[in-house]
Design a protein around this motif. Structure first.
Motif, PDB file in Angstrom:
ATOM      1  N   THR A   1      15.216  -4.035   7.645  1.00  0.00           N
ATOM      2  CA  THR A   1      14.044  -4.666   7.337  1.00  0.00           C
ATOM      3  C   THR A   1      13.640  -3.930   5.921  1.00  0.00           C
ATOM      4  N   LEU A   2      12.855  -4.643   5.053  1.00  0.00           N
ATOM      5  CA  LEU A   2      12.208  -3.840   3.758  1.00  0.00           C
ATOM      6  C   LEU A   2      11.504  -2.946   3.970  1.00  0.00           C
ATOM      7  N   GLU A   3      10.660  -2.856   5.105  1.00  0.00           N
ATOM      8  CA  GLU A   3       9.782  -1.822   5.330  1.00  0.00           C
ATOM      9  C   GLU A   3      10.605  -0.580   5.735  1.00  0.00           C
ATOM     10  N   ARG A   4      11.690  -0.619   6.539  1.00  0.00           N
ATOM     11  CA  ARG A   4      12.653   0.411   6.918  1.00  0.00           C
ATOM     12  C   ARG A   4      13.362   1.166   5.790  1.00  0.00           C
ATOM     13  N   PHE A   5      13.724  -0.004   4.690  1.00  0.00           N
ATOM     14  CA  PHE A   5      14.574   0.379   3.538  1.00  0.00           C
ATOM     15  C   PHE A   5      13.599   1.374   2.544  1.00  0.00           C
TER      16      PHE A   5
ATOM     17  N   GLY B   1       6.185  13.577 -14.488  1.00  0.00           N
ATOM     18  CA  GLY B   1       5.361  12.499 -14.992  1.00  0.00           C
ATOM     19  C   GLY B   1       3.848  12.504 -14.491  1.00  0.00           C
ATOM     20  N   PRO B   2       2.777  11.882 -15.256  1.00  0.00           N
ATOM     21  CA  PRO B   2       1.656  11.943 -14.826  1.00  0.00           C
ATOM     22  C   PRO B   2       1.215  10.955 -13.857  1.00  0.00           C
ATOM     23  N   TYR B   3       2.128  10.605 -12.794  1.00  0.00           N
ATOM     24  CA  TYR B   3       1.808   9.326 -11.819  1.00  0.00           C
ATOM     25  C   TYR B   3       2.633   9.844 -10.615  1.00  0.00           C
ATOM     26  N   ILE B   4       2.132   9.186  -9.671  1.00  0.00           N
ATOM     27  CA  ILE B   4       3.091   9.205  -8.175  1.00  0.00           C
ATOM     28  C   ILE B   4       3.357   7.606  -7.853  1.00  0.00           C
ATOM     29  N   PHE B   5       4.303   7.591  -6.943  1.00  0.00           N
ATOM     30  CA  PHE B   5       4.693   6.291  -6.593  1.00  0.00           C
ATOM     31  C   PHE B   5       4.373   6.384  -4.902  1.00  0.00           C
ATOM     32  N   VAL B   6       3.482   5.228  -4.484  1.00  0.00           N
ATOM     33  CA  VAL B   6       3.300   5.148  -3.032  1.00  0.00           C
ATOM     34  C   VAL B   6       3.348   3.721  -2.398  1.00  0.00           C
ATOM     35  N   LYS B   7       3.643   3.725  -1.252  1.00  0.00           N
ATOM     36  CA  LYS B   7       3.920   2.377  -0.708  1.00  0.00           C
ATOM     37  C   LYS B   7       2.740   1.663  -0.251  1.00  0.00           C
ATOM     38  N   ASP B   8       2.582   0.406  -0.655  1.00  0.00           N
ATOM     39  CA  ASP B   8       1.572  -0.428  -0.480  1.00  0.00           C
ATOM     40  C   ASP B   8       1.825  -1.835   0.319  1.00  0.00           C
ATOM     41  N   GLY B   9       1.995  -1.836   1.562  1.00  0.00           N
ATOM     42  CA  GLY B   9       2.710  -2.835   2.277  1.00  0.00           C
ATOM     43  C   GLY B   9       4.057  -2.682   1.880  1.00  0.00           C
ATOM     44  N   THR B  10       4.665  -4.073   1.369  1.00  0.00           N
ATOM     45  CA  THR B  10       6.224  -3.993   1.236  1.00  0.00           C
ATOM     46  C   THR B  10       6.557  -3.350  -0.179  1.00  0.00           C
ATOM     47  N   ARG B  11       5.450  -2.871  -1.034  1.00  0.00           N
ATOM     48  CA  ARG B  11       5.972  -2.570  -2.511  1.00  0.00           C
ATOM     49  C   ARG B  11       5.745  -1.060  -2.642  1.00  0.00           C
ATOM     50  N   LEU B  12       6.266  -0.509  -3.510  1.00  0.00           N
ATOM     51  CA  LEU B  12       6.065   0.861  -4.281  1.00  0.00           C
ATOM     52  C   LEU B  12       5.168   0.633  -5.466  1.00  0.00           C
ATOM     53  N   VAL B  13       3.910   1.270  -5.396  1.00  0.00           N
ATOM     54  CA  VAL B  13       3.045   1.203  -6.492  1.00  0.00           C
ATOM     55  C   VAL B  13       2.873   2.499  -7.318  1.00  0.00           C
ATOM     56  N   LYS B  14       2.955   2.197  -8.572  1.00  0.00           N
ATOM     57  CA  LYS B  14       2.777   3.669  -9.273  1.00  0.00           C
ATOM     58  C   LYS B  14       1.146   3.754  -9.589  1.00  0.00           C
ATOM     59  N   ILE B  15       0.744   5.002  -9.454  1.00  0.00           N
ATOM     60  CA  ILE B  15      -0.546   5.329  -9.474  1.00  0.00           C
ATOM     61  C   ILE B  15      -0.731   6.418 -10.679  1.00  0.00           C
ATOM     62  N   LEU B  16      -1.343   6.219 -11.592  1.00  0.00           N
ATOM     63  CA  LEU B  16      -1.551   7.345 -12.494  1.00  0.00           C
ATOM     64  C   LEU B  16      -2.473   8.505 -12.028  1.00  0.00           C
ATOM     65  N   LEU B  17      -2.258   9.605 -11.967  1.00  0.00           N
ATOM     66  CA  LEU B  17      -3.001  10.784 -11.716  1.00  0.00           C
ATOM     67  C   LEU B  17      -4.165  10.824 -12.257  1.00  0.00           C
ATOM     68  N   SER B  18      -4.459  10.358 -13.494  1.00  0.00           N
ATOM     69  CA  SER B  18      -5.653  10.475 -14.184  1.00  0.00           C
ATOM     70  C   SER B  18      -6.633   9.394 -13.694  1.00  0.00           C
TER      71      SER B  18
ATOM     72  N   LEU C   1      21.768  -8.535   0.584  1.00  0.00           N
ATOM     73  CA  LEU C   1      20.305  -8.172   0.902  1.00  0.00           C
ATOM     74  C   LEU C   1      20.099  -6.810   0.302  1.00  0.00           C
ATOM     75  N   MET C   2      20.831  -5.832   0.426  1.00  0.00           N
ATOM     76  CA  MET C   2      20.601  -4.468  -0.319  1.00  0.00           C
ATOM     77  C   MET C   2      20.109  -4.695  -1.781  1.00  0.00           C
ATOM     78  N   GLU C   3      21.023  -5.406  -2.588  1.00  0.00           N
ATOM     79  CA  GLU C   3      20.927  -5.808  -3.988  1.00  0.00           C
ATOM     80  C   GLU C   3      19.283  -6.168  -4.152  1.00  0.00           C
ATOM     81  N   GLU C   4      18.932  -7.124  -3.245  1.00  0.00           N
ATOM     82  CA  GLU C   4      17.342  -7.635  -3.548  1.00  0.00           C
ATOM     83  C   GLU C   4      16.542  -6.609  -2.864  1.00  0.00           C
ATOM     84  N   TYR C   5      16.672  -5.749  -2.146  1.00  0.00           N
ATOM     85  CA  TYR C   5      15.882  -4.616  -1.814  1.00  0.00           C
ATOM     86  C   TYR C   5      15.728  -3.662  -2.770  1.00  0.00           C
ATOM     87  N   VAL C   6      17.013  -3.324  -3.434  1.00  0.00           N
ATOM     88  CA  VAL C   6      16.934  -2.147  -4.550  1.00  0.00           C
ATOM     89  C   VAL C   6      15.941  -2.767  -5.829  1.00  0.00           C
ATOM     90  N   ALA C   7      16.460  -4.139  -6.022  1.00  0.00           N
ATOM     91  CA  ALA C   7      15.324  -4.669  -6.943  1.00  0.00           C
ATOM     92  C   ALA C   7      14.068  -4.669  -7.009  1.00  0.00           C
TER      93      ALA C   7
END
Length: 245
Positions: free
Chosen positions: A103-107, A139-156, A17-23
């Motif tokens: 849960t994935l959200e808590r992870f 790096g010119p970006y940040i990561f934010v959580k969108d639902g169950t995903r971490l999404v990269k957003i370019l600052l530009s 489970l932890m392997e799947e979450y890390v991936a």
């Protein structure tokens, strides 16, 4: 930038489970999974590990016992089905504590907390002149959580950010992302040279401003208020950029 992690748990299902979450987290790179703290000790001698996901209840040596043995510790996230170990874990300066079933959200929330610590402590890979105070993140970006995903957003790509109580809405050129965090926490990830807060509920990107009309800022079709609290700092920010530009 990626960070290495090690999973230590004697339960096969928990390890998987932890392997799947890390991936699911682009910034994490799994070094190995171990079913025994003794194996983990050998791995930690040979590998540089940034994050250790560590179960507490294991045979031979408990997770707490392993922490007491290690001379140089990665950031540690304890995982266990027993809440009574939480206090002892925090006394050993662990980064977080995950109560099973995880849960994935808590992870993801835990990982973001740990990654923020790692980002702040990482050596700057930029010229010394750019490394003072709070400047650009790695790096010119940040990561934010969108639902169950971490999404990269370019600052530009960011136009402006709107506070929504415990959430923030990030408006880019082609989408809006709502993420669970505070304006203050997000503001610390943004370079001061490019973003300015104009209201308790709004942060704007200087490059995205189309016009300034009295007490409002226009970005595209949006008209955002400038509050009394931030009017002076906003005016000074604009004047500084006009002189420097």
């Amino acid at each position: 930038m990626s960070y290495t992690c090690l999973i230590v748990d004697d339960e096969p299902f928990a390890r998987k489970l932890m392997e799947e979450y890390v991936a699911k987290v682009p910034e994490l790179r799994l070094v190995q999974t171990c079913s025994s703290p003794l194996t983990a000790i050998e791995v930690l001698r040979e590998q540089v590990v940034d994050i250790l996901f560590l179960d507490i209840n294991m045979p031979d040596i408990t997770g707490i016992g392993l922490l007491k043995i290690l001379q140089k510790k990665p950031l540690v996230v304890l995982t266990t089905a027993y809440s009574e170990y939480a206090l002892e874990g925090y006394e050993l300066d662990v980064a977080d504590y995950l109560l099973k079933p995880i849960t994935l959200e808590r992870f993801l929330k835990s990982v973001e907390k740990v990654l923020n610590r790692l980002r702040k402590s990482a050596p700057a890979e930029v010229p010394v002149a750019d490394s003072i105070a709070r400047t650009e993140p790695p790096g010119p970006y940040i990561f934010v959580k969108d639902g169950t995903r971490l999404v990269k957003i370019l600052l530009s790509e960011i136009l402006y950010i709107e506070g929504l109580k415990d959430y923030v809405g990030i408006y880019t050129r082609d989408k809006k992302i709502v993420t669970l965090q505070t304006m203050k926490a997000l503001e610390t990830q943004l370079p001061e040279s490019q973003f300015i807060r104009i209201h308790n509920s709004f942060i704007v990107a200087f490059a995205a401003i189309d016009a300034i009309d009295r007490e409002k800022v226009q970005i595209g079709k949006a008209f955002l208020p400038v509050s009394d609290t931030y009017r002076k700092s906003f005016r000074e920010f604009i004047e500084k950029h006009q002189v420097g530009g």
